[in-house]
Each structure stands twice: as structure tokens, then as C-alpha cells.
Design a protein around this motif. Structure first.
Motif, PDB file in Angstrom:
ATOM      1  N   ASP A   7       5.295   6.466  56.579  1.00 36.47           N
ATOM      2  CA  ASP A   7       6.810   6.475  57.177  1.00 36.47           C
ATOM      3  C   ASP A   7       8.362   6.367  55.853  1.00 36.47           C
ATOM      4  O   ASP A   7       9.083   5.916  56.352  1.00 36.47           O
ATOM      5  N   ILE A   8       7.848   6.672  54.242  1.00 37.64           N
ATOM      6  CA  ILE A   8       8.386   6.930  53.602  1.00 37.64           C
ATOM      7  C   ILE A   8       9.115   8.255  53.442  1.00 37.64           C
ATOM      8  O   ILE A   8       8.765   9.323  53.703  1.00 37.64           O
ATOM      9  N   ASN A  36      13.573   3.090  55.498  1.00 37.00           N
ATOM     10  CA  ASN A  36      12.613   3.523  54.453  1.00 37.00           C
ATOM     11  C   ASN A  36      12.494   4.241  53.898  1.00 37.00           C
ATOM     12  O   ASN A  36      11.831   5.338  54.151  1.00 37.00           O
ATOM     13  N   ARG A  63      14.958  -0.118  45.960  1.00 40.88           N
ATOM     14  CA  ARG A  63      14.045   1.318  46.759  1.00 40.88           C
ATOM     15  C   ARG A  63      14.077   3.005  45.843  1.00 40.88           C
ATOM     16  O   ARG A  63      13.875   3.421  45.701  1.00 40.88           O
TER      17      ARG A  63
END
Length: 329
Positions: A7-8, A36, A63
């Protein structure tokens, strides 16, 4: 093989002396509705305040990660980002551009259109001279599936920016290898895209304008020396790619031949009477010897066009006159 996190999305930003523009790019990343993200800021030996801005951003956004390295040029910096990326998808925005808050989300939706795993999704590009304080609020995505054949046709057409650049595209990371970009100082995007297109059946194009390509003083693309370098890199790149074509992709060789001979004619005309003329003439003679048989045998190129390309390459005064009339000198 490294494990990718499904999902990143990895956002790889090559940074070199972009202090005046980097905050706008970082603001665009921060405002993305798709959250994400893995944000990799690759500081390619900046000598201004860019490295400080990268470190400050990473300190406030968990992040983000900064990688400082000695200057290795854009192509190597993108490859470094690819080697560090952990996401199943990857995008390479430039540090001096900005983009719509919905861009990454819409590209992620498009690359998985109707439940199919497409290899890449791209969006429209707006060429602008200013950073947009308030981007357009209404977005109506109209994804279009493009076949491999359509990709080559559009990439080699005039005004092909959308298809030839890297920064408006979301890739599946697993489909990119360590030599994603090769050692060209100009035209590396076109080279990597063409080699990528050879490996895919189709991609998805989101026709909305989501990426803002910001023009500013001092940009590399504005100098005459850079234009000459671009022609030389494209001559070397087209001839190299032509030799590497194999199998079903041989049907696209006429696109390379057409652009190759036009680039050689323009470059020879540009350097006429300059100190580098002898070296460029030698390069073009070498490339012509290696490719002229392919040109003469190509069934996809009409006899009229084959003759025209050779006359254009060797037209001397008439070619130079045409180049002057079309502002190519």
C-alpha cells in the motif's frame, strides 16, 4: 529481492541546489490526499540550503527520509532512490515543480483501474511560470488505456512531453531494474521510458492536468549549450536503443530511425563552423554507417521518406537554410 510494502507509494525527489523552489514541492507532497507515502529526499551534493530544508522536513514528517550523497547527477540519483524505495509503487517528482493534491491518489486508482494491475499510470502536465497557490478544485478523472503501439506513436510524435518525461508517472516498483535510468546527462527520461514501454502491453493515462512543470530563470533546459548536449545525447541514445531492439519490438525501429536522422541533421547544422564540428561530423558518420542499412531496408519508411532523411542529413546549405527558417540554429 527486497520485500515491497503493497500500500505504500515511494516518492523519490532528487534534490540539487533547489533551495528557492523545494518548499513548493514539499508542500505539494504534504498536501496529497493519498497519505500512505514513503518520501525519499535524495540530496545530490547540494551547495545551497537545500540539504537543510530536506533535514527540516524529515524532522517534522515521519514518512520522510533524507539521503545525502556526493553529486552523481540526476540519472544516478533517481537510481539511488529506486534502490532505497520500499513501496510497491514509485513516483519521481522534480524538486522545483509542484502538483495537484489529488495527483498521487488518482494515479494510484488508475494503475489499478477495474481491478487490473497496470504497469504504469501517467497524468497530464501544465507548463507554467508560477507556483499555484490554489490549484483547481474540480477534478474529473478520465482514465484512458493506451496500448504499447499507441505509446510509441505518441512518444515519437511532436510535442510528446507527457509521454517522454518521468515525473508525471507512477510505476510499479518491481518492474523497474537498477539501471532504470542510464548515464545520459540529457534525455535520460526519454531513454528510460522507451525501454520501459518495450516491456509493457498497456498503461493508463489520466487526462487531467495534475502536474505543474514550473519554468524559472536559470533552468538547464533554457541554455544553448544544453540544447546541443540534448541533441548529442539523443543521437547516442537512439542509435543505442535501435541496436538493442529485438523480437516484437523491431516493428518500432522506424520511429527511432526517423528521429535519429533528423537529430543528426539538426546537430550538424547547429555546429557548422564551430570548433566541435569535426567531432560531431565524425559521430554522425559513425552512426550513419551503423544504421543506414536498417533505414534503406525498413518497410515502414516509404522510399520518399528514406531519400528525404538522407538528403536532410547531407543537404548542407539547404538543410542549414531550413534549420534557420525553423529556428533550430
Amino acid at each position: 529481492m527486497k520485500e515491497l510494502k503493497e500500500d505504500i507509494i515511494s516518492v523519490v525527489v532528487p534534490v540539487f541546489n533547489a533551495e528557492a523552489y523545494l518548499p513548493y514541492c514539499l508542500r505539494s507532497i504534504e498536501s496529497q490526499t493519498y497519505k500512505n507515502l514513503e518520501i525519499l529526499l535524495i540530496d545530490d551534493g547540494s551547495t545551497d540550503g537545500s540539504c537543510r530544508l530536506c533535514d527540516e522536513y524529515a524532522a517534522r514528517d515521519p514518512r520522510a527520509r533524507v539521503i545525502h550523497q556526493e553529486n552523481r547527477k540526476l540519472w544516478a540519483t533517481r537510481n539511488r532512490g529506486l534502490s532505497e524505495a520500499q513501496g510497491a509503487y514509485i513516483i519521481f517528482p522534480d524538486a522545483d515543480d509542484c502538483f495537484h493534491p489529488e495527483m498521487i491518489r488518482l494515479l494510484h486508482d488508475a494503475i489499478n483501474l477495474d481491478g487490473k494491475a497496470y504497469p504504469m499510470a501517467m497524468c497530464g502536465v501544465c507548463k507554467t511560470t508560477s507556483y499555484m497557490a490554489e490549484p483547481p478544485s474540480s477534478i474529473s478523472p478520465r482514465p484512458v488505456v493506451l496500448s504499447q503501439e499507441e505509446l510509441f506513436k505518441r512518444t515519437f510524435a511532436d510535442h510528446n512531453l507527457i509521454y517522454s518525461v518521468t515525473w508525471n508517472k507512477l510505476f510499479r516498483t518491481e518492474l523497474l531494474d537498477s539501471s532504470f535510468q542510464r548515464e545520459y546527462l540529457r534525455g535520460q527520461d526519454l531513454d528510460s521510458n522507451l525501454r520501459f514501454y518495450q516491456k509493457v502491453d498497456s498503461v493508463v493515462y489520466v487526462e487531467n492536468t495534475l502536474y505543474y512543470w514550473v519554468q524559472h530563470p536559470g533552468q538547464l533546459t533554457r541554455t544553448a549549450d544544453n540544447l546541443d548536449l540534448r541533441y548529442e545525447c539523443q543521437i547516442r541514445m537512439f542509435s543505442r536503443n535501435l541496436q538493442d531492439l529485438a523480437g516484437e519490438n523491431l516493428k518500432y525501429k522506424h520511429y527511432y530511425l526517423d528521429k535519429l536522422y533528423k537529430r543528426m541533421a539538426i546537430y550538424k547544422g547547429r555546429v557548422k563552423g564551430r570548433p566541435e564540428q569535426k567531432a560531431i561530423d565524425a559521430l554522425c558518420r559513425k552512426v550513419e554507417r551503423e544504421t543506414v542499412a536498417e533505414l534503406l531496408r525498413s518497410k515502414e519508411v516509404s522510399v520518399f521518406k528514406r531519400v528525404g532523411l538522407l538528403l536532410f542529413l547531407h543537404g548542407g546549405f539547404l538543410t542549414r537554410l531550413w534549420l534557420r527558417a525553423t529556428n533550430n540554429l
